[in-house]
Design an enzyme around this catalytic site. Structure first.
Site, PDB file in Angstrom:
ATOM      1  N   ASP A 169       4.912  -2.819 -10.855  1.00 33.24           N
ATOM      2  CA  ASP A 169       3.849  -1.838 -11.062  1.00 33.24           C
ATOM      3  C   ASP A 169       4.003  -0.743 -10.000  1.00 33.24           C
ATOM      4  O   ASP A 169       5.115  -0.512  -9.531  1.00 33.24           O
ATOM      5  CB  ASP A 169       2.487  -2.557 -11.015  1.00 33.24           C
ATOM      6  N   HIS A 187       6.589   1.683 -10.696  1.00 33.32           N
ATOM      7  CA  HIS A 187       5.929   2.774 -11.406  1.00 33.32           C
ATOM      8  C   HIS A 187       5.679   3.979 -10.505  1.00 33.32           C
ATOM      9  O   HIS A 187       4.878   4.843 -10.830  1.00 33.32           O
ATOM     10  CB  HIS A 187       4.615   2.290 -12.038  1.00 33.32           C
TER      11      HIS A 187
END
Ligand SMILES: *[C@@H]1O[C@H](CO)[C@@H](O)[C@H](O)[C@H]1NC(C)=O
Ligand SMILES: *[C@@H]1O[C@H](CO)[C@@H](O)[C@H](O)[C@H]1NC(C)=O
Length: 394
Positions: A217, A240
């Site tokens: 993430d 991310h």
């Protein structure tokens, strides 16, 4: 008084103050900790912490080399002096589902002058739990424990710690003031769900430097109430990217003000530097951010503002435009390659257009296939200076 006596006095003075500043050691082995990774050590660790915390002076909890299985623990202050938690070995989380409802695995709270260091490892054993994190495909989904969290901690340093395979975020900072993260190594598979690297909210003066983050993430997530956050020399990928937000998810959110991201590298990430807000009625401000001296390679969305963030539509409370006001955002000296054509995407709110967005010396070519990249602006106001690839839309 003779000269030699003065020297003797000085010597004694130095010796006594040295003695006072030497920390007192609290080794978990003296509290019954057992290595080998099979026995739960939470009682021994908590007792060692409690004695160290009550010590009148500097104290140091020491976890030696070896593998120590640990159920969720809360290390609470306030303590009577500066306290260090030195991890030389590996702490191993449990795969027992009864522990999955804990907010965190290792939680420090209400501690002033805390140091966490030692070169050791947190092994979150996330693979045992990640399947529970996917709410789209699993109705039994739940929030899983964060590997190491800090609540209301002040004047702290976290350095030379490795975190692998967290069940949820690796590190989380909430309600903290003046904390430094240095030389942190984070790793989890690119497809592991919700494994943010370092997540910061409601905190002031948090610095992250010289760290390598590879996770599933955001490498760094900066959420509501964060002020004066400084991220430098961080290597991110896979992951991310470094994200501010998502903001506007709740009523009465506190502003995010003063974020600097400098001298960072992004490799193979889905985003580079991103600001995201929900299109909701909840108002707040996001301002004074600088993203500077950043290299990106093979990044899908290198520079992005997304004020229509809605990863799993339909989104609750959705309105036609976001109520978060974004202003004073500078992107300077950002170069490398975008793996999608749109290298710069500034999609702002119709009702509160972004103000004073500055693009300066941007060089982001499209890598695959090599060619022209483009930029998209919606309700964004500002200026561009210096060389620009893609051609700026501001
Ligand atoms: C903007 O942020 C920087 C870095 O956090 C800070 O030093 C500066 O004072 C802030 N400026 C304003 C006007 O808030
Ligand atoms: C940050 O990056 C810039 C551009 O590459 C470089 O000139 C500068 O020396 C770097 N600063 C540090 C402290 O590494």
């Amino acid at each position: 008084m003779g000269r030699s006596r003065v020297f003797l006095l000085l010597f004694l003075l130095v010796w006594v103050t040295e003695g006072l500043t030497q920390p007192k050691f609290f080794n978990v082995m003296d509290y019954g900790a057992v290595g080998g990774g099979k026995t739960d050590n939470s009682k021994a660790f908590l007792k060692a912490w409690s004695d160290a915390c009550q010590w009148n002076g500097k104290s140091r909890v020491v976890v030696p080399q070896g593998t120590f299985k640990l159920y969720p623990v809360i290390f609470s202050g306030p303590c009577n002096g500066p306290i260090a938690f030195v991890i030389r070995g590996t702490l191993k989380a449990t795969t027992d589902p009864s522990s999955f409802s804990a907010h965190s695995w290792i939680n420090f709270r209400y501690v002033d002058e805390l140091t966490v260091s030692g070169g050791g490892t947190l092994d979150g054993q996330g693979a045992s739990a990640w399947h529970l994190n996917n709410c789209k495909s699993n109705p039994q989904c739940q929030a899983l424990p964060i590997s190491m969290s800090f609540d209301f901690v002040t004047n702290a340093i976290v350095q030379r710690i490795k975190s692998y395979d967290s069940k949820n975020a690796h590190f989380k900072v909430f309600g903290c003031h003046n904390m430094d993260f240095r030389k942190i190594r984070i790793s989890a598979p690119a497809d592991s769900p919700n494994t943010d690297g370092i997540k910061i909210g409601s905190s002031y003066r948090i610095r992250i430097a010289r760290s390598r983050i590879a996770t599933g993430d955001d490498c760094v997530a900066i959420v509501e109430g964060s002020k004066r956050i400084h991220v430098s020399k961080v290597f991110c990928g896979p992951g991310h990217g470094i994200s501010i937000g998502s903001l506007g998810g709740y009523a009465n959110e506190d502003d995010v003000v003063g974020v600097v991201v400098k001298n960072c590298t992004f490799l193979g990430t889905s985003n580079g530097v991103r600001i995201k807000t929900w299109a909701s009625p909840y108002a707040s401000k996001a301002s004074n951010f600088t993203f500077q001296d950043i290299f990106m390679d093979d990044v899908l969305n290198p520079i992005t503002i997304d004020q229509e963030y809605c990863p799993n539509p339909p989104c609750s409370q959705q309105t036609s435009s976001s109520s978060v006001q974004i202003s004073d955002i500078t992107y300077k000296n950002i170069w490398g390659r975008s793996s999608s054509e749109v290298a710069v995407s500034l999609v702002c709110s119709k009702s509160r257009p972004c103000k004073n967005v500055v693009l300066e010396n941007i060089n982001l070519a499209h890598s695959n296939p090599p060619g022209r990249s483009s930029s998209v602006c919606l309700h964004a106001k500002g200026a561009s200076h210096g060389s620009q690839t893609p051609p700026p839309c501001l």
